[in-house]
Design a protein around this motif. Structure first.
Motif, PDB file in Angstrom:
ATOM      1  N   LEU A 205      48.876  42.140 -35.801  1.00 51.87           N
ATOM      2  CA  LEU A 205      48.210  43.440 -35.883  1.00 51.87           C
ATOM      3  C   LEU A 205      47.627  43.654 -37.276  1.00 51.87           C
ATOM      4  CD1 LEU A 205      47.627  46.036 -34.263  1.00 51.87           C
ATOM      5  CD2 LEU A 205      49.812  46.941 -35.094  1.00 51.87           C
ATOM      6  N   ALA A 206      48.409  43.317 -38.298  1.00 53.69           N
ATOM      7  CA  ALA A 206      47.933  43.473 -39.671  1.00 53.69           C
ATOM      8  C   ALA A 206      46.731  42.568 -39.932  1.00 53.69           C
ATOM      9  CB  ALA A 206      49.058  43.154 -40.650  1.00 53.69           C
ATOM     10  N   ALA A 207      46.812  41.320 -39.440  1.00 53.48           N
ATOM     11  CA  ALA A 207      45.717  40.374 -39.654  1.00 53.48           C
ATOM     12  C   ALA A 207      44.450  40.847 -38.967  1.00 53.48           C
ATOM     13  CB  ALA A 207      46.120  38.986 -39.143  1.00 53.48           C
ATOM     14  N   TYR A 208      44.583  41.452 -37.813  1.00 52.82           N
ATOM     15  CA  TYR A 208      43.406  41.904 -37.067  1.00 52.82           C
ATOM     16  C   TYR A 208      42.615  42.921 -37.874  1.00 52.82           C
ATOM     17  CZ  TYR A 208      40.609  42.817 -32.906  1.00 52.82           C
ATOM     18  OH  TYR A 208      39.571  42.905 -32.020  1.00 52.82           O
ATOM     19  N   PHE A 209      43.329  43.809 -38.543  1.00 47.30           N
ATOM     20  CA  PHE A 209      42.641  44.885 -39.250  1.00 47.30           C
ATOM     21  C   PHE A 209      42.309  44.552 -40.696  1.00 47.30           C
ATOM     22  CE2 PHE A 209      44.306  47.334 -35.656  1.00 47.30           C
ATOM     23  CZ  PHE A 209      43.154  48.018 -35.298  1.00 47.30           C
ATOM     24  N   THR A 210      42.515  43.293 -41.105  1.00 41.17           N
ATOM     25  CA  THR A 210      42.026  42.870 -42.424  1.00 41.17           C
ATOM     26  C   THR A 210      40.611  42.326 -42.326  1.00 41.17           C
ATOM     27  OG1 THR A 210      42.953  40.636 -42.161  1.00 41.17           O
ATOM     28  CG2 THR A 210      44.335  42.304 -43.247  1.00 41.17           C
ATOM     29  N   GLN A 211      40.111  42.178 -41.087  1.00 43.45           N
ATOM     30  CA  GLN A 211      38.743  41.694 -40.908  1.00 43.45           C
ATOM     31  C   GLN A 211      37.756  42.736 -41.447  1.00 43.45           C
ATOM     32  OE1 GLN A 211      38.018  39.807 -36.937  1.00 43.45           O
ATOM     33  NE2 GLN A 211      40.002  40.741 -36.457  1.00 43.45           N
ATOM     34  N   ASP A 212      36.737  42.249 -42.122  1.00 46.91           N
ATOM     35  CA  ASP A 212      35.755  43.157 -42.717  1.00 46.91           C
ATOM     36  C   ASP A 212      34.530  43.372 -41.843  1.00 46.91           C
ATOM     37  OD1 ASP A 212      37.214  43.584 -45.052  1.00 46.91           O
ATOM     38  OD2 ASP A 212      36.470  41.718 -45.939  1.00 46.91           O
ATOM     39  N   GLU A 213      34.239  42.397 -41.001  1.00 50.80           N
ATOM     40  CA  GLU A 213      32.988  42.449 -40.250  1.00 50.80           C
ATOM     41  C   GLU A 213      33.184  43.022 -38.852  1.00 50.80           C
ATOM     42  OE1 GLU A 213      30.081  41.940 -41.571  1.00 50.80           O
ATOM     43  OE2 GLU A 213      31.084  41.512 -43.470  1.00 50.80           O
ATOM     44  N   GLY A 214      33.334  44.317 -38.793  1.00 48.27           N
ATOM     45  CA  GLY A 214      33.332  45.042 -37.530  1.00 48.27           C
ATOM     46  C   GLY A 214      33.951  44.346 -36.336  1.00 48.27           C
ATOM     47  N   SER A 216      35.868  43.932 -32.731  1.00 48.86           N
ATOM     48  CA  SER A 216      35.930  44.775 -31.535  1.00 48.86           C
ATOM     49  C   SER A 216      37.283  45.456 -31.496  1.00 48.86           C
ATOM     50  CB  SER A 216      35.718  43.925 -30.283  1.00 48.86           C
ATOM     51  OG  SER A 216      36.735  42.934 -30.200  1.00 48.86           O
ATOM     52  N   LEU A 217      37.385  46.536 -30.747  1.00 52.80           N
ATOM     53  CA  LEU A 217      38.662  47.237 -30.656  1.00 52.80           C
ATOM     54  C   LEU A 217      39.708  46.326 -30.010  1.00 52.80           C
ATOM     55  CD1 LEU A 217      37.597  50.818 -29.552  1.00 52.80           C
ATOM     56  CD2 LEU A 217      38.598  50.144 -31.737  1.00 52.80           C
ATOM     57  N   PRO A 218      40.867  46.187 -30.616  1.00 54.64           N
ATOM     58  CA  PRO A 218      41.899  45.320 -30.033  1.00 54.64           C
ATOM     59  C   PRO A 218      42.501  45.949 -28.779  1.00 54.64           C
ATOM     60  CG  PRO A 218      42.791  46.494 -31.908  1.00 54.64           C
ATOM     61  CD  PRO A 218      41.323  46.823 -31.858  1.00 54.64           C
ATOM     62  N   THR A 219      42.916  45.123 -27.849  1.00 51.61           N
ATOM     63  CA  THR A 219      43.533  45.604 -26.615  1.00 51.61           C
ATOM     64  C   THR A 219      44.974  45.153 -26.539  1.00 51.61           C
ATOM     65  OG1 THR A 219      42.919  43.615 -25.371  1.00 51.61           O
ATOM     66  CG2 THR A 219      41.306  45.429 -25.433  1.00 51.61           C
ATOM     67  N   VAL A 220      45.733  45.811 -25.693  1.00 56.79           N
ATOM     68  CA  VAL A 220      47.117  45.402 -25.454  1.00 56.79           C
ATOM     69  C   VAL A 220      47.143  43.985 -24.894  1.00 56.79           C
ATOM     70  CG1 VAL A 220      49.199  45.897 -24.115  1.00 56.79           C
ATOM     71  CG2 VAL A 220      47.868  47.787 -25.102  1.00 56.79           C
ATOM     72  N   GLN A 221      46.201  43.690 -23.995  1.00 57.02           N
ATOM     73  CA  GLN A 221      46.148  42.361 -23.390  1.00 57.02           C
ATOM     74  C   GLN A 221      45.920  41.271 -24.444  1.00 57.02           C
ATOM     75  OE1 GLN A 221      46.371  41.825 -19.758  1.00 57.02           O
ATOM     76  NE2 GLN A 221      46.927  39.847 -20.671  1.00 57.02           N
ATOM     77  N   PHE A 222      45.109  41.558 -25.445  1.00 58.32           N
ATOM     78  CA  PHE A 222      44.851  40.588 -26.514  1.00 58.32           C
ATOM     79  C   PHE A 222      46.143  40.167 -27.200  1.00 58.32           C
ATOM     80  CE2 PHE A 222      44.411  39.983 -31.099  1.00 58.32           C
ATOM     81  CZ  PHE A 222      43.557  38.893 -31.153  1.00 58.32           C
ATOM     82  N   PHE A 223      46.967  41.140 -27.577  1.00 61.28           N
ATOM     83  CA  PHE A 223      48.210  40.822 -28.286  1.00 61.28           C
ATOM     84  C   PHE A 223      49.232  40.175 -27.352  1.00 61.28           C
ATOM     85  CE2 PHE A 223      46.409  44.169 -31.027  1.00 61.28           C
ATOM     86  CZ  PHE A 223      46.390  43.473 -32.227  1.00 61.28           C
ATOM     87  N   GLU A 271      28.950  54.766 -39.133  1.00 62.80           N
ATOM     88  CA  GLU A 271      29.115  53.396 -39.631  1.00 62.80           C
ATOM     89  C   GLU A 271      30.589  52.996 -39.675  1.00 62.80           C
ATOM     90  OE1 GLU A 271      25.225  53.066 -42.588  1.00 62.80           O
ATOM     91  OE2 GLU A 271      27.094  53.979 -43.315  1.00 62.80           O
ATOM     92  N   THR A 272      31.441  53.945 -40.026  1.00 59.88           N
ATOM     93  CA  THR A 272      32.888  53.680 -40.025  1.00 59.88           C
ATOM     94  C   THR A 272      33.365  53.355 -38.612  1.00 59.88           C
ATOM     95  OG1 THR A 272      33.234  55.165 -41.894  1.00 59.88           O
ATOM     96  CG2 THR A 272      35.151  54.645 -40.541  1.00 59.88           C
ATOM     97  N   ALA A 273      32.890  54.131 -37.655  1.00 58.31           N
ATOM     98  CA  ALA A 273      33.269  53.900 -36.259  1.00 58.31           C
ATOM     99  C   ALA A 273      32.839  52.508 -35.810  1.00 58.31           C
ATOM    100  CB  ALA A 273      32.655  54.965 -35.362  1.00 58.31           C
ATOM    101  N   PHE A 274      31.599  52.118 -36.132  1.00 58.59           N
ATOM    102  CA  PHE A 274      31.107  50.801 -35.733  1.00 58.59           C
ATOM    103  C   PHE A 274      31.894  49.694 -36.444  1.00 58.59           C
ATOM    104  CE2 PHE A 274      26.872  53.101 -35.057  1.00 58.59           C
ATOM    105  CZ  PHE A 274      27.137  53.283 -33.697  1.00 58.59           C
ATOM    106  N   ARG A 275      32.228  49.897 -37.706  1.00 57.56           N
ATOM    107  CA  ARG A 275      33.000  48.911 -38.456  1.00 57.56           C
ATOM    108  C   ARG A 275      34.364  48.677 -37.812  1.00 57.56           C
ATOM    109  NH1 ARG A 275      33.505  47.268 -43.900  1.00 57.56           N
ATOM    110  NH2 ARG A 275      31.236  47.461 -43.996  1.00 57.56           N
ATOM    111  N   LEU A 276      34.913  49.739 -37.265  1.00 59.73           N
ATOM    112  CA  LEU A 276      36.230  49.626 -36.625  1.00 59.73           C
ATOM    113  C   LEU A 276      36.156  49.039 -35.226  1.00 59.73           C
ATOM    114  CD1 LEU A 276      37.702  53.067 -37.735  1.00 59.73           C
ATOM    115  CD2 LEU A 276      38.489  50.805 -38.488  1.00 59.73           C
TER     116      LEU A 276
END
Length: 304
Positions: A205-214, A216-223, A271-276
């Motif tokens: 989870l921490a690694a996912y949100f260290t990405q800088d280049e926008g 996609s929203l993570p899903t439960v299925q992904f994890f 832009e913040t929303a798109f980045r996330l």
């Protein structure tokens, strides 16, 4: 090892199930109880099966492999297994049932339609668990469930009357509530394995949100896929150990990342929303306000 036949047989009713496996005809049209010791000398059925039914089974001394999805599992030790409608399984040619014992409860979803349990059953995550996430019972827990099944067997074998289904549903709900309790115990007592899973989830989870280049929203299925468990198992484990399910953990980390971007960059709210990873900025604003009590714009102004 020769793989099972690729043809898949759909079992839509309890009668379909008993007839396909050569078991005694059900005494109730929507439910049957099977003594697995009676299955020791039945011929093995190698055709893969998808059932539109619920099954709860405790198998002991079943030697060999059962194929479930893309994996194989060994049931030589006693495990309590829950299978929900739409799940596929098959057995290997080497499966040895000569000493199998235990029981299996098979019931159709229609059994529950007019009862509150019909809606509640969706909350029992173990019906969507993978088989390697089966319930490992203590001797005492196994004895409790055996007693419940004996009571259900007594009711099941009675002639059907106006109260039969009410009583069976009540007994089934008690059984599922005990299973829920025992699963909760398993999450707590198998602390090393579960805390390792928690640690790996937090790292991902921490690694996912260290990405800088926008991202996609993570899903439960992904994890769940990354950790090789089912979504239901992951959420139940996290809820037991942390009080929050997987989606809540994702949202918490998402809001933390959002706050960081709002305070350390000049990105606009959109832009913040798109980045996330949000496709629509209004969804981001709605989520942020639901979690913090203020909009992203109001948070940025108050913090500055």
């Amino acid at each position: 090892m020769k793989q099972p036949n690729k043809e898949i047989r759909v079992l839509a009713t309890v009668t379909d199930y008993t007839r396909f496996f050569g078991l005694p005809a059900p005494a109730h049209p929507l439910l049957t109880l099977i003594d697995l010791s009676l299955c020791r000398h039945l011929p093995r059925v190698l055709t893969p099966v998808v059932q539109q039914l619920y099954t709860v089974s405790l198998k002991r001394d079943l030697k060999g492999l059962m194929h479930y999805g893309h994996q194989s599992y060994d049931f030589s030790e006693g495990l309590l297994v829950f299978v929900g409608p739409g799940q596929v399984f098959a057995v290997s040619e080497s499966l040895d049932t000569s000493n199998v014992s235990g029981w299996m409860l098979v019931f159709h979803p229609d059994l529950l339609l007019k009862y509150p349990l019909g809606k509640k059953i969706a909350s029992y995550g173990f019906f969507s668990y993978e088989l390697h996430e089966s319930l490992h019972l203590s001797a005492k827990e196994e004895s409790v469930l055996d007693s419940l099944l004996l009571s259900m067997k007594g009711e099941y074998e009675q002639p059907i009357d106006a109260f039969s289904q009410d009583v069976l549903i009540s007994q089934l709900e008690v059984l599922l509530n005990y299973a829920n309790r025992f699963y909760h115990r398993q999450f707590l007592t198998r602390r090393t394995a579960e805390h390792d899973l928690l640690s790996r989830f937090e790292t991902l989870l921490a690694a996912y949100f260290t990405q800088d280049e926008g991202p996609s929203l993570p899903t439960v299925q992904f994890f769940a896929d990354a950790l090789h468990v089912s979504p239901a198992y992951l959420s139940d484990m996290l809820r037991t150990l942390t009080g929050q399910n997987t989606q809540q953990h994702i949202h918490q980390r998402l809001i933390e990342k959002a706050k960081q971007l709002l305070l350390t960059t000049n990105l606009s709210i959109n832009e913040t929303a798109f980045r996330l990873g949000f496709e629509y900025p209004q969804y981001f604003t709605r989520l942020f306000k639901s979690k913090t009590g203020v909009t992203p714009a109001a948070f940025r102004v108050s913090a500055n």
